[in-house]
Design a protein around this motif. Structure first.
Motif, short mmCIF file in Angstrom:
data_model
loop_
_atom_site.label_atom_id
_atom_site.label_comp_id
_atom_site.label_asym_id
_atom_site.label_seq_id
_atom_site.Cartn_x
_atom_site.Cartn_y
_atom_site.Cartn_z
N LEU A 103 0.83 -1.20 0.00
CA LEU A 103 0.00 0.00 0.00
C LEU A 103 0.86 1.25 0.00
O LEU A 103 2.00 1.24 0.47
CB LEU A 103 -0.90 0.02 1.24
N GLN A 104 0.30 2.32 -0.53
CA GLN A 104 0.89 3.66 -0.40
C GLN A 104 -0.12 4.49 0.38
O GLN A 104 -1.20 4.79 -0.12
CB GLN A 104 1.15 4.28 -1.77
N ASN A 105 0.21 4.77 1.63
CA ASN A 105 -0.68 5.53 2.49
C ASN A 105 -2.07 4.89 2.60
O ASN A 105 -3.09 5.57 2.59
CB ASN A 105 -0.81 6.97 2.00
N GLY A 106 -2.09 3.56 2.67
CA GLY A 106 -3.33 2.86 2.93
C GLY A 106 -4.14 2.44 1.72
O GLY A 106 -5.15 1.75 1.87
N VAL A 107 -3.72 2.81 0.50
CA VAL A 107 -4.42 2.36 -0.71
C VAL A 107 -3.41 1.71 -1.65
O VAL A 107 -2.21 1.94 -1.58
CB VAL A 107 -5.16 3.52 -1.43
N GLY A 108 -3.92 0.87 -2.56
CA GLY A 108 -3.06 0.09 -3.43
C GLY A 108 -2.25 0.92 -4.40
O GLY A 108 -2.59 2.06 -4.74
N LEU A 109 -1.16 0.32 -4.90
CA LEU A 109 -0.26 1.02 -5.82
C LEU A 109 -0.79 1.05 -7.24
O LEU A 109 -0.36 1.87 -8.05
CB LEU A 109 1.11 0.34 -5.82
N VAL A 110 -1.68 0.14 -7.61
CA VAL A 110 -2.23 0.02 -8.97
C VAL A 110 -1.09 -0.15 -9.98
O VAL A 110 -1.12 0.39 -11.07
CB VAL A 110 -3.11 1.23 -9.33
N ASP A 111 -0.04 -0.90 -9.58
CA ASP A 111 1.03 -1.23 -10.52
C ASP A 111 0.90 -2.70 -10.90
O ASP A 111 -0.15 -3.30 -10.72
CB ASP A 111 2.40 -0.89 -9.92
N ALA A 112 1.97 -3.30 -11.43
CA ALA A 112 1.92 -4.70 -11.85
C ALA A 112 2.88 -5.56 -11.04
O ALA A 112 3.19 -6.68 -11.44
CB ALA A 112 2.24 -4.81 -13.35
N SER A 113 3.35 -5.07 -9.90
CA SER A 113 4.40 -5.77 -9.16
C SER A 113 3.92 -7.08 -8.56
O SER A 113 4.72 -8.01 -8.39
CB SER A 113 4.96 -4.87 -8.06
N SER A 114 2.63 -7.21 -8.23
CA SER A 114 2.15 -8.45 -7.62
C SER A 114 1.95 -9.56 -8.63
O SER A 114 1.74 -10.72 -8.25
CB SER A 114 0.83 -8.19 -6.87
N LEU A 115 2.04 -9.25 -9.92
CA LEU A 115 1.72 -10.22 -10.95
C LEU A 115 2.91 -11.03 -11.43
O LEU A 115 2.74 -12.09 -12.02
CB LEU A 115 1.06 -9.52 -12.14
N SER A 116 4.14 -10.53 -11.20
CA SER A 116 5.31 -11.23 -11.67
C SER A 116 6.53 -10.77 -10.89
O SER A 116 6.64 -9.57 -10.57
CB SER A 116 5.53 -10.98 -13.17
N PRO A 117 7.48 -11.67 -10.57
CA PRO A 117 8.63 -11.27 -9.75
C PRO A 117 9.59 -10.32 -10.45
O PRO A 117 10.39 -9.66 -9.78
CB PRO A 117 9.32 -12.60 -9.44
N ASP A 118 9.54 -10.21 -11.79
CA ASP A 118 10.43 -9.28 -12.47
C ASP A 118 9.85 -7.88 -12.59
O ASP A 118 10.48 -6.99 -13.17
CB ASP A 118 10.80 -9.81 -13.87
N HIS A 119 8.65 -7.66 -12.02
CA HIS A 119 8.02 -6.34 -12.05
C HIS A 119 8.35 -5.60 -10.75
O HIS A 119 8.05 -6.08 -9.66
CB HIS A 119 6.51 -6.46 -12.20
N ALA A 120 8.92 -4.41 -10.88
CA ALA A 120 9.32 -3.64 -9.70
C ALA A 120 8.12 -3.00 -9.03
O ALA A 120 7.11 -2.69 -9.67
CB ALA A 120 10.33 -2.57 -10.09
N VAL A 121 8.23 -2.78 -7.72
CA VAL A 121 7.25 -1.99 -6.98
C VAL A 121 7.45 -0.53 -7.34
O VAL A 121 8.55 -0.01 -7.27
CB VAL A 121 7.41 -2.19 -5.46
N ALA A 122 6.36 0.14 -7.74
CA ALA A 122 6.46 1.52 -8.23
C ALA A 122 6.43 2.52 -7.07
O ALA A 122 5.71 3.52 -7.10
CB ALA A 122 5.34 1.82 -9.22
N SER A 123 7.21 2.24 -6.04
CA SER A 123 7.34 3.16 -4.91
C SER A 123 8.68 2.91 -4.27
O SER A 123 9.06 1.75 -4.05
CB SER A 123 6.21 2.97 -3.90
#
Length: 699
Positions: A103-123
Motif C-alpha cells: 500500500l501507499q498511504n493505505g491504498v493500493g499502488l495500482v502497478d503490476a508488481s504483484s503479478l510477476s517477480p520481475d516487475h518492480a514496486v512503483a514506490s
C-alpha cells in the motif's frame, strides 16, 4: 540454445527440477507508538493482536538504496523475491505476490508488481517517513490481496500537519562499492497553515554488482550440464531510478484535505545465465523501462454523526506502463499497462469506555493490458467493492477484537477471438467458451481475545477466516512467462481461495529487556499455485518433447502453513543517555500440501546483533545465519545456507543539528548469498562485500 531459452531454463530449473539488505535497529517499543495500518482507530504497538514491525525515517535513511523487498529482507518472517537489484517484493511468512498487499498511504499502488517477480514496486522506500509491516491476514481492512500480510509505505507528500518552526525536511546521500552506486533523496515541507506544501525527489543509480562468488551456482551447473563463465560480477544488473513529487494541503483546526502528484521513472536490467554458449544467442539480455504517474487525494476531519466522530478518505489514481526491451537492439517486447484508481472511506466511532470501532468502504477500478508477442493474458478490467467493520473493546486487563468484511470482485476479460494454445487445450481449456466475466463474493471474519496478566505482559489469541479471489493471471494465463521461466496456463473456473488461521502472540517488556513471540498456523482451502504438467512446449504453446518451456498449470489444492517468529533485546549496560544492547531474532515457516513441500518456502534464519547507542555515536555488529533449504518440491533445486556479518557506525558531528554521517559494511566476509525464494537464485546471488558511506540531515 539462445539466451532467452537459457534464462527460462535457469529460472525454471530453480523452480522446476542475501545477505539481508536491512535489519531494523529497533529502539525499545513505547506504549505511545501508534500503529497506523490495520485499523482506522489508534492502537499502540504493544497492544496489537497481530505481528507488526515499524521502520522509521532514521532507519530508512541509513538503509541501502534498494527495492522494497530487499529493504525489509532480514526482519523476522520477511524475505525478498530478489529479481536483481531493480525488482524485489516482500515475502511474508512464505507468501508473496497476490497474497501480500503493498500500500501507499493505505491504498493500493495500482502497478503490476504483484503479478510477476520481475516487475518492480512503483514506490521507493527512501520516499517514506515510515513503513509498517503486518504479518498474517489483514483482509478485513484491505481485502483479499492482504490474505498473507500488508506492507504500508507511508509518506508525507499530502501533508497532514503544518511546518511549525519554519521549513522542515531532510536530505540524504550515500555511495556503495559493490555496484558503484550512489543515491540521494530530499524532502521539504513549508507553510505554517492553513496551506502547506511538500516537494520531494529521489535519485539512485548503480552499475552491475559483484557477488561473493560465481553468478551461476554449482548446483544448477551440475543439473543442466552447462559451463558457467568465470567472474563474480552479475551482468545486466544495473539500475537507474528517478522519482519526484509535489503535494499541498489545506489544514484546519480539526482536519485537512490535500492533493499530491508523483512521477516515477526507472530502468533496470534483468540478470541472465552467465554460461558458455555453444552457439551465439539469438536474443540478448533485456531491461525493463518503467514509468508511472500517481495522483493521491486525501482528507480527514471531525464529524458529529451518531456513533461516529471522525471521517477520513483516501483515493489513489495511477497510470503505469513498463516495457521489456532488448539491450542491444532496443527492440520492445512485451508492454504492460495498468491504469486505475483505488479509494477508501473510513468512519471512526467515538471511543466509549474502552470501546473503539470503525466502518469502512473500499473500491477499485483498474484496466490491465499486456501488448506484444509474449502477452500471455488478455486485456482485463477489474472492479472491486468492499465494506467492513472493525471493533475493539479494551478493558485494560483484558479485551476483545472482532471484524467482518464483505467483498465483491468482478473481472471482464477480452476473450473474443483469443486462440487457445495446444497446452491449454491439453488441459481441457477453450477460451471460446470460457467465462469472460467471472465474479466473486467473499466474506471474511476475525476475532481475538487479549490479556494483560501484568503491566509488562501482553498475551493474545486471534483467529481469522479470510478469502481471496483469483487474480487475472491465475484465471486467464496462456503463454510463455519469462518472469517464471515457464509456459503458464490459467483456469477460469477457479473458486476463491480461503484460509482459516490461528495466531498466538506474547510480549513482555521491562526497563532493560523486551521479548516478543508469535506462533501461527494457517489452513488453506483452494490454495492456488502452479504445478508442472510434465509437458514441454515451444513459444507458441505447441507441445514438443524437445521444446524450450515446461508447461505450468495453475491448480487449486489444500495447503497448510505454520511457523513462528521470536525477537528480543537486553540492555547489557545503560546510563547517561548511552546503552549497549544485545538483540536477537529467529523465524521459521513450513508449507506443505498433501505431505509434500510447497515451492520457494524460505528456510529458517537466526540473527544476533550488538548495538551501541549514545547522543553522538551509534553502532552495531550483526551476524545472521540462514539455513539450507533442502525440503524442496520435485521441480526445484536445494539452496545452500549462508552466514553474513554486517557492521555500521554513525556519528553526529554537530551537537545541536540532526546530522548523521555513517559508514557501513555488509556481507563483510564476502559470502555467496542465494535467496531460496528468488526465481533467479541460481543465476543471480545477492551482492557480495559492500562498503557504504553516507550522510542524513533532518531539519
Amino acid at each position: 540454445m539462445n539466451l532467452k531459452t537459457c534464462l527460462l531454463s535457469a529460472v525454471s530449473i530453480s523452480t522446476l527440477m542475501t545477505a539481508p539488505a536491512f535489519a531494523a535497529e529497533k529502539p525499545p517499543n513505547e506504549v505511545s507508538e501508534v500503529v497506523i495500518t490495520g485499523a482506522p482507530y489508534a492502537v499502540s504497538l504493544d497492544s496489537t493482536t497481530t505481528s507488526v514491525n515499524i521502520v522509521n525515517r532514521a532507519q530508512l535513511q541509513a538503509a541501502p538504496a534498494v527495492g522494497l523487498g530487499d529493504t525489509l529482507n532480514g526482519m523476522p518472517g520477511l524475505r525478498s523475491t530478489f529479481y536483481g537489484p531493480g525488482a524485489s517484493r516482500p515475502i511474508i511468512r512464505g507468501l508473496s505476490g497476490p497474497r501480500v498487499q503493498v500500500l501507499q498511504n493505505g491504498v493500493g499502488l495500482v502497478d503490476a508488481s504483484s503479478l510477476s517477480p520481475d516487475h518492480a514496486v512503483a514506490s521507493e522506500p527512501s520516499e517514506a517517513t515510515r513503513i509498517e509491516v503486518l504479518r498474517g491476514p489483514a483482509t478485513l481492512a484491505y481485502g483479499g490481496s492482504a490474505i498473507g500480510g500488508v506492507v504500508n509505505i507511508i509518506d508525507d507528500r499530502v501533508p497532514s500537519s503544518a511546518a511549525k518552526d519554519g521549513p522542515e525536511g531532510h536530505i540524504s546521500a550515500s555511495y556503495g562499492t559493490a555496484d558503484d552506486s550512489y543515491a540521494a533523496s530530499a524532502n521539504l515541507k513549508g507553510g505554517k497553515g492553513p496551506w502547506v506544501i511538500v516537494v520531494d525527489a529521489v535519485k539512485r543509480k548503480s552499475q552491475d554488482y559483484k557477488a561473493g562468488g560465481r553468478a551461476v551456482s554449482e548446483i544448477l551447473a551440475d543439473a543442466t550440464g552447462e559451463t558457467p563463465l568465470p567472474g563474480d560480477r552479475v551482468l545486466n544488473s544495473d539500475v537507474s531510478l528517478e522519482a519526484y513529487g509535489v503535494g499541498a494541503s489545506w489544514i484546519g483546526s480539526d482536519g485537512y484535505i490535500g492533493l499530491s502528484v508523483k512521477r516515477t521513472e526507472t530502468r533496470y536490467g534483468v540478470p541472465f545465465p552467465q554460461i558458455v554458449f555453444t552457439t551465439p544467442p539469438e536474443e540478448g539480455p533485456v531491461y525493463i523501462d518503467l514509468k508511472q504517474t500517481r495522483v493521491d487525494f486525501r482528507g480527514e476531519r471531525g464529524i458529529e454523526l451518531g456513533l461516529f466522530d471522525r471521517a477520513r478518505f483516501s483515493v489513489g489514481y495511477a497510470d503505469y506502463k513498463h516495457a521489456e526491451v532488448e539491450v542491444a537492439s532496443r527492440a520492445v517486447g512485451t508492454v504492460f499497462r495498468s491504469e486505475g484508481a483505488e479509494g477508501r472511506v473510513e468512519l471512526v466511532q467515538r471511543e466509549r469506555d474502552g470501546w473503539q470501532g470503525a466502518v469502512g468502504f473500499q473500491g477499485l477500478l483498474r484496466d490491465l493490458e499486456a501488448i506484444g508477442d509474449e502477452a500471455f493474458i488478455p486485456p482485463v478490467q477489474i472492479d472491486e467493492l468492499g465494506v467492513f467493520t472493525l471493533q475493539r473493546l479494551d478493558l485494560e486487563s483484558w479485551g476483545l477484537e472482532g471484524g467482518l468484511r464483505l467483498d465483491r470482485r468482478r473481472l471482464d476479460a477480452s476473450l473474443v477471438g483469443r486462440p487457445t494454445s495446444a497446452a491449454a487445450r491439453a488441459n481441457g481449456l477453450n477460451w471460446a467458451t470460457a467465462d469472460a466475466t467471472p465474479s466473486f463474493t467473499n466474506v471474511s471474519a476475525s476475532g481475538a481475545v487479549f490479556w494483560r496478566p501484568t503491566a509488562d505482559t501482553f498475551l493474545s489469541l486471534s483467529a481469522a477466516r479470510s478469502s481471496r479471489a483469483p487474480t487475472e493471471f491465475e484465471l486467464f494465463a496462456d503463454g510463455p512467462h519469462a518472469g517464471t521461466g515457464a509456459y503458464e496456463v490459467g483456469d477460469p473456473t477457479f473458486r476463491s481461495e480461503k484460509v482459516t488461521s490461528l495466531e498466538l502472540t506474547a510480549r513482555w517488556e521491562n526497563d532493560r529487556a523486551r521479548a516478543e513471540a508469535h506462533v501461527y498456523r494457517a489452513r488453506y482451502n483452494g490454495f492456488i499455485e502452479q504445478a508442472p504438467t510434465g509437458d514441454m512446449v515451444d513459444d507458441a504453446g505447441v507441445i514438443d518433447p524437445d521444446g524450450e518451456l515446461p508447461v505450468f498449470l495453475f491448480t487449486q489444492f489444500d495447503a497448510t502453513f505454520y511457523g513462528g517468529e521470536i525477537e528480543g533485546s537486553y540492555a547489557i549496560w545503560q546510563g547517561a543517555g548511552r546503552s549497549l544492547s544485545l538483540e536477537a531474532a529467529y523465524d521459521y515457516v513450513h508449507g506443505e500440501a498433501n505431505g509434500a513441500a510447497i515451492a520457494r518456502i524460505p528456510p529458517w534464519s537466526v540473527t544476533g546483533r550488538l548495538v551501541w547507542a549514545s547522543p553522538r555515536y551509534d553502532g552495531q555488529l550483526e551476524v545472521r545465519r540462514v539455513g539450507e533449504q533442502d525440503r524442496v518440491t520435485t521441480f526445484e533445486l536445494l539452496t545452500r545456507g549462508y552466514t553474513v556479518v554486517n557492521a555500521r557506525i554513525s556519528y553526529k558531528p554537530v551537537e545541536d543539528r540532526d546530522l548523521r554521517v555513517f559508514l557501513e559494511g555488509r556481507n563483510l566476509t564476502d559470502q555467496v548469498v542465494r535467496e531460496h525464494a528468488s526465481f533467479l537464485k541460481d543465476i543471480a546471488p545477492s551482492p557480495g562485500r559492500t562498503v557504504r558511506v553516507g550522510l542524513a540531515l533532518n531539519f
